[in-house]
Design an enzyme around this catalytic site. Structure first.
Site, PDB file in Angstrom:
ATOM      1  N   ASP A 136       0.923  -0.978   0.017  1.00  0.00           N
ATOM      2  CA  ASP A 136      -0.043  -0.215   0.372  1.00  0.00           C
ATOM      3  C   ASP A 136       0.666   0.929   0.183  1.00  0.00           C
ATOM      4  O   ASP A 136       0.680   2.344  -1.528  1.00  0.00           O
ATOM      5  CB  ASP A 136      -0.542   0.243   1.081  1.00  0.00           C
ATOM      6  CG  ASP A 136      -1.939   1.330   1.472  1.00  0.00           C
ATOM      7  OD1 ASP A 136      -2.766   2.039   0.529  1.00  0.00           O
ATOM      8  OD2 ASP A 136      -1.909   1.926   2.248  1.00  0.00           O
ATOM      9  N   GLU A 171      -1.721  -5.157  -3.797  1.00  0.00           N
ATOM     10  CA  GLU A 171      -1.460  -4.771  -2.508  1.00  0.00           C
ATOM     11  C   GLU A 171       0.038  -5.826  -1.964  1.00  0.00           C
ATOM     12  O   GLU A 171       1.118  -5.552  -2.280  1.00  0.00           O
ATOM     13  CB  GLU A 171      -1.381  -3.988  -1.983  1.00  0.00           C
ATOM     14  CG  GLU A 171      -2.306  -2.966  -2.232  1.00  0.00           C
ATOM     15  CD  GLU A 171      -3.698  -2.057  -1.263  1.00  0.00           C
ATOM     16  OE1 GLU A 171      -3.746  -0.721  -1.619  1.00  0.00           O
ATOM     17  OE2 GLU A 171      -3.848  -3.236   0.149  1.00  0.00           O
TER      18      GLU A 171
END
EC number: 3.1.26.3
Length: 357
Positions: free
Chosen positions: A49, A144
């Site tokens: 992320d 992610e």
């Protein structure tokens, strides 16, 4: 996950792992590790992320920014370099909006769908029973986690991270108003034609070295430019030809190869129109049919807005508006049933987009 599956995933994401256990971990859900032990992908999601935010901002600054001065650096054989103040072609608000679109849940989930790799998630029994791999949030997490695994495996190699982000996300579709998104078009065509996605193989190459030109297949080649660093070979199920494109990044090489494939299909009169996608447009299936067209890249996912009113007798009346980002038209449905109001709005929108074609 066996070696064949690992190779397929690595080809799709444009990165080869030195430590393949990190790749397997990126696909391992917490539900599986709770039942079987071992590490899951949650920390990799956290890392990915943050890495995604960084490489997207870096990409935006490179695409839309430049410095106020240029000079020739004779210590580097006269190479032109930039200095001075930083100038952006877009303001903060515009950059923020593009970044928001690039990293949002739907965008990352669509990227995983286009890569065709959610199938390889390693899940516990509960997740399997719930078909959790179809969840947008789970696909977002997987994207992610993969980027987080690449960050660790490459020792935070920014070029490797940016390269993989470009291959997986294809951000040019959102950053630029291209007439044809060749990568998305070829993915949609292949999915509709065979139920399978195209395969991508990346190879390093340079003007100083030997071009990657496979001779064991019928191939159509792109044009190699002076600053070319990569070749991409695209294989489409059911098509005999392989398409080899070149570019200074893996993403540009893939775009070039996809363009060649698109032009071949167009020349052979093999491209689908939007009308070919839906065999029987009808009221009862209109919501799903409209979403199929969206998933295949013809337009964004339809948005539905509901409002409840009441008639003179106090009975509920549902009003539904259907809108699509790329279309100026808004369609309306009205019924005592919320579901039927949605169907009516969807059917009218489906009719509109098919007639528009």
């Amino acid at each position: 996950m066996d070696e064949k599956e690992i190779k397929f995933i690595q080809d799709q994401i444009g990165y080869t792992f030195k430590n393949q256990e990190l790749l397997v971990q990126a696909f391992t859900r917490r539900s599986y590790s709770m039942e079987n032990g071992g590490q899951d992908n949650e920390v990799l999601e956290f890392i990915g992320d943050k890495a995604l935010d960084f490489v997207v901002v870096k990409q935006l600054s490179e695409e839309f920014g430049h410095y106020s001065k240029k000079y020739q650096n004779w210590e580097k054989w006269g190479k032109t370099e930039e200095t001075g103040t930083f100038i952006s072609d877009l303001d903060e608000g515009e950059l923020t909006e593009i970044k928001k679109q690039l990293v949002q849940k739907n965008t990352l989930a669509d990227a995983i769908d286009n890569l065709g790799i959610a199938y390889y998630l390693i899940m516990g029994k509960g997740d399997v029973e719930k078909n959790i791999q179809d969840s947008l949030s789970v696909k977002e997490d997987l994207f992610e986690a993969i980027l987080g695994a690449i960050a660790l495996d490459s020792n935070w190699d920014i070029e490797a991270l940016q390269d993989s982000m470009n291959v997986m996300l294809n951000p040019g579709e959102l950053m630029f108003d291209e007439d044809v998104n060749y990568v998305a078009e070829i993915q949609a065509w292949s999915s509709a034609n065979s139920g399978n996605i195209p395969l991508h193989c990346f190879y390093p190459t340079s003007m100083q070295g030997t071009w990657y030109m496979p001779r064991h297949h019928m191939c159509i080649y792109g044009k190699a430019e002076q600053d070319t660093h990569f070749a991409c070979e695209v294989l489409i199920p059911g098509i005999d030809y392989h398409f080899v494109g070149y570019g200074r990044s893996k993403n540009l090489a893939r775009m070039d190869a996809s363009r060649l494939a698109y032009e071949y299909l167009k020349d052979e009169d093999m491209l689908f129109s939007i009308r070919d996608e839906i065999d029987d447009p009808n009221y009862n299936d209109s919501i799903g049919q409209l979403e199929i067209l969206a998933r295949r890249g013809y337009f964004s996912i339809p948005q539905y807005d509901f409002k409840e009113t009441h008639d003179e007798d106090g009975n509920p009346v549902w009003n539904c508006k259907c809108s699509i980002k790329e279309k100026d038209t808004v369609t309306n449905g009205r019924s005592s049933s919320k579901k039927d109001a949605k169907k009516q709005a969807a059917y009218d929108m489906l009719t509109f987009v098919l007639e528009e074609e």
